[in-house]
Every structure is written in structure tokens, then in C-alpha cells.
Design a protein around this motif. Structure first.
Motif, short mmCIF file in Angstrom:
data_model
loop_
_atom_site.label_atom_id
_atom_site.label_comp_id
_atom_site.label_asym_id
_atom_site.label_seq_id
_atom_site.Cartn_x
_atom_site.Cartn_y
_atom_site.Cartn_z
N VAL A 78 46.70 -31.20 72.27
CA VAL A 78 46.99 -31.95 71.04
C VAL A 78 45.70 -32.37 70.35
CG1 VAL A 78 47.95 -34.13 70.17
CG2 VAL A 78 49.28 -32.72 71.72
N SER A 79 44.73 -32.86 71.11
CA SER A 79 43.47 -33.29 70.49
C SER A 79 42.72 -32.09 69.91
CB SER A 79 42.60 -34.06 71.48
OG SER A 79 42.27 -33.27 72.58
N LEU A 80 42.76 -30.95 70.58
CA LEU A 80 42.14 -29.76 70.00
C LEU A 80 42.86 -29.32 68.73
CD1 LEU A 80 41.34 -27.67 73.19
CD2 LEU A 80 39.71 -28.74 71.64
N SER A 81 44.19 -29.45 68.71
CA SER A 81 44.94 -29.12 67.49
C SER A 81 44.54 -30.05 66.36
CB SER A 81 46.44 -29.25 67.74
OG SER A 81 46.89 -28.25 68.58
N MET A 82 44.40 -31.33 66.65
CA MET A 82 44.01 -32.28 65.61
C MET A 82 42.59 -32.02 65.13
SD MET A 82 45.75 -35.67 67.09
CE MET A 82 46.26 -36.58 65.66
N MET A 83 41.72 -31.62 66.03
CA MET A 83 40.35 -31.28 65.61
C MET A 83 40.36 -30.04 64.71
SD MET A 83 37.84 -33.09 67.36
CE MET A 83 37.80 -34.19 68.74
N LEU A 84 41.25 -29.10 65.01
CA LEU A 84 41.35 -27.92 64.17
C LEU A 84 41.93 -28.28 62.81
CD1 LEU A 84 40.57 -24.99 64.49
CD2 LEU A 84 42.87 -24.49 65.25
N VAL A 85 42.90 -29.19 62.77
CA VAL A 85 43.44 -29.67 61.49
C VAL A 85 42.32 -30.36 60.71
CG1 VAL A 85 44.99 -31.36 60.44
CG2 VAL A 85 45.82 -29.90 62.26
N TYR A 86 41.55 -31.19 61.39
CA TYR A 86 40.43 -31.87 60.73
C TYR A 86 39.44 -30.87 60.16
CZ TYR A 86 36.24 -34.69 60.13
OH TYR A 86 35.13 -35.30 59.61
N SER A 87 39.11 -29.86 60.94
CA SER A 87 38.18 -28.84 60.46
C SER A 87 38.74 -28.09 59.28
CB SER A 87 37.87 -27.85 61.59
OG SER A 87 37.35 -28.52 62.69
N SER A 88 40.03 -27.77 59.33
CA SER A 88 40.66 -27.06 58.22
C SER A 88 40.66 -27.92 56.96
CB SER A 88 42.09 -26.68 58.60
OG SER A 88 42.73 -26.08 57.51
N LEU A 89 40.94 -29.20 57.11
CA LEU A 89 40.92 -30.10 55.95
C LEU A 89 39.51 -30.24 55.40
CD1 LEU A 89 43.33 -32.90 57.12
CD2 LEU A 89 43.63 -31.43 55.13
N PHE A 90 38.54 -30.31 56.28
CA PHE A 90 37.16 -30.47 55.85
C PHE A 90 36.65 -29.22 55.14
CE2 PHE A 90 32.55 -30.83 56.41
CZ PHE A 90 32.37 -32.11 55.93
N ILE A 91 37.01 -28.06 55.66
CA ILE A 91 36.52 -26.80 55.09
C ILE A 91 37.32 -26.41 53.86
CG2 ILE A 91 36.32 -24.32 55.51
CD1 ILE A 91 35.69 -25.03 58.44
N ASN A 92 38.65 -26.44 53.96
CA ASN A 92 39.51 -25.93 52.88
C ASN A 92 39.99 -26.99 51.91
OD1 ASN A 92 39.43 -23.35 54.06
ND2 ASN A 92 41.07 -23.91 55.45
N ARG A 93 39.83 -28.25 52.25
CA ARG A 93 40.31 -29.38 51.46
C ARG A 93 41.83 -29.47 51.41
NH1 ARG A 93 35.53 -30.75 51.77
NH2 ARG A 93 34.04 -30.60 50.11
N ARG A 94 42.50 -28.67 52.22
CA ARG A 94 43.96 -28.71 52.29
C ARG A 94 44.41 -27.98 53.56
NH1 ARG A 94 45.62 -23.52 50.42
NH2 ARG A 94 43.89 -22.51 49.39
N ILE A 95 45.68 -28.17 53.89
CA ILE A 95 46.29 -27.43 55.01
C ILE A 95 47.17 -26.36 54.41
CG2 ILE A 95 47.87 -27.57 56.96
CD1 ILE A 95 46.95 -30.35 57.46
N HIS A 96 47.07 -25.18 54.92
CA HIS A 96 47.87 -24.07 54.43
C HIS A 96 49.26 -24.13 55.08
CE1 HIS A 96 44.24 -22.48 52.66
NE2 HIS A 96 43.64 -22.67 53.80
N GLY A 97 50.30 -23.96 54.30
CA GLY A 97 51.69 -24.14 54.71
C GLY A 97 52.11 -23.52 56.03
N ARG A 98 52.28 -22.20 56.07
CA ARG A 98 52.77 -21.54 57.29
C ARG A 98 51.71 -21.51 58.38
NH1 ARG A 98 55.03 -15.94 55.48
NH2 ARG A 98 52.82 -15.82 55.12
N ASN A 99 50.45 -21.59 58.01
CA ASN A 99 49.39 -21.56 59.01
C ASN A 99 49.41 -22.79 59.91
OD1 ASN A 99 48.46 -19.13 58.12
ND2 ASN A 99 46.91 -19.99 56.79
#
Length: 161
Positions: A78-99
Motif C-alpha cells: 500500500v505504501s509503495l502504491s501511494m508513493m507511485l501515486v505521489y510520483s505520478s501526481l508530481f510528474i504528470n500533475r494528474r492521475i490517469h483514469g484507467r491507469n
């Protein structure tokens, strides 16, 4: 096997100081910073669960030991998933829907199902008759899952550099 609790105690101190420094900064709270704080909080809870599992190794009830070790590995995922979400938000400025499902939720569901199956088949890890933790033949799946997160993060960084 003799375990060392100092690694868990040091990680708790470091992670608590990280959250304290984040809170003392008094920045405007935005979603991606909250995701990072929640990930660090999961790691703190994980350290406490690991500390309990190590302390009860050899003396605790087998079902309790199984539960603690399962929760420990699920919290890591779970913490690795949240870190990946954080990285995605930081890099892309958004979360992609199906991804979101493919990248973040599916591995957590996978490892949870693995530990439910493991309770009956003892394929990931075993609590021996003398109440000690022992890795099973498919324990390597946990390491493969961690590598999955590493490669997904690396792919995101390289793709969006």
C-alpha cells in the motif's frame, strides 16, 4: 533466527521526524502532499506491526503471527502504491483514469489475495510449529511486486523527463 528490533525503532524515529518537519513547515496542503504523508504514515504503522511481529516471534499465537506478517507485507504494498501515486501526481500533475487500477490498485488486490490463499496453502510464508516465520516457495512474488513498483516509477520518470 535472531531478529534485530533496532532497524524498526530507527525507522519509526526517522519517519516521525519526517512527518513532524512536514507539519511544521506550514505549507498549503494539497492533494499530492497529503498522499506522501499518508504513505509515510503507512510506513510508520508498518514499522510498528513489524516490531510486534518480531517481538512475538516464537511466543505468539500462530494465527496472530500470520496476521501480523500478512499485514506487514500488505502495508508495504500500500505504501509503495501511494508513493507511485505521489510520483505520478508530481510528474504528470494528474492521475490517469484507467491507469489507477492497473498501476496502483491491482497490485494491492493481488498481494491481499496472495495472503488469503497463503493462509490455506502456505505458499508465501509459513509460521512453523515452533511459532517462527519461515519464507515459503513463492515468497519471491513479494520481491517481484516490489520490482514492479520500481520499474513503474522508473518508466514514469524516463517517459516524462
Amino acid at each position: 533466527m535472531k531478529y534485530n528490533i533496532w532497524l524498526d525503532l530507527c525507522s519509526i524515529c526517522i519517519l516521525l521526524s519526517l512527518i513532524l518537519s512536514y507539519r511544521l513547515k506550514k505549507t498549503i496542503s494539497i492533494y499530492r502532499n497529503n498522499v506522501l504523508v499518508h504513505a509515510v504514515f503507512c510506513l510508520i504503522v508498518n514499522s510498528f506491526v513489524d516490531l510486534a511481529a518480531i517481538s512475538l516471534d516464537g511466543i505468539g499465537a500462530p494465527n496472530l503471527l500470520y496476521f501480523l506478517h500478512s499485514v506487514k507485507f500488505i502495508l508495504i504494498c500500500v505504501s509503495l502504491s501511494m508513493m507511485l501515486v505521489y510520483s505520478s501526481l508530481f510528474i504528470n500533475r494528474r492521475i490517469h483514469g484507467r491507469n489507477v487500477i492497473k498501476l496502483f490498485i491491482a497490485p494491492v488486490i493481488f498481494i491481499t489475495i496472495l495472503f488469503i490463499i497463503n493462509f490455506y496453502l502456505n505458499i508465501g510464508f509459513i509460521i512453523t510449529s515452533d511459532r517462527h516465520f519461515k519464507s515459503g516457495p513463492y515468497f519471491v512474488l513479494i520481491y517481484i511486486l516490489v520490482l514492479y513498483y520500481f520499474f513503474m516509477f522508473t518508466f514514469m520518470v524516463i517517459k516524462n523527463r
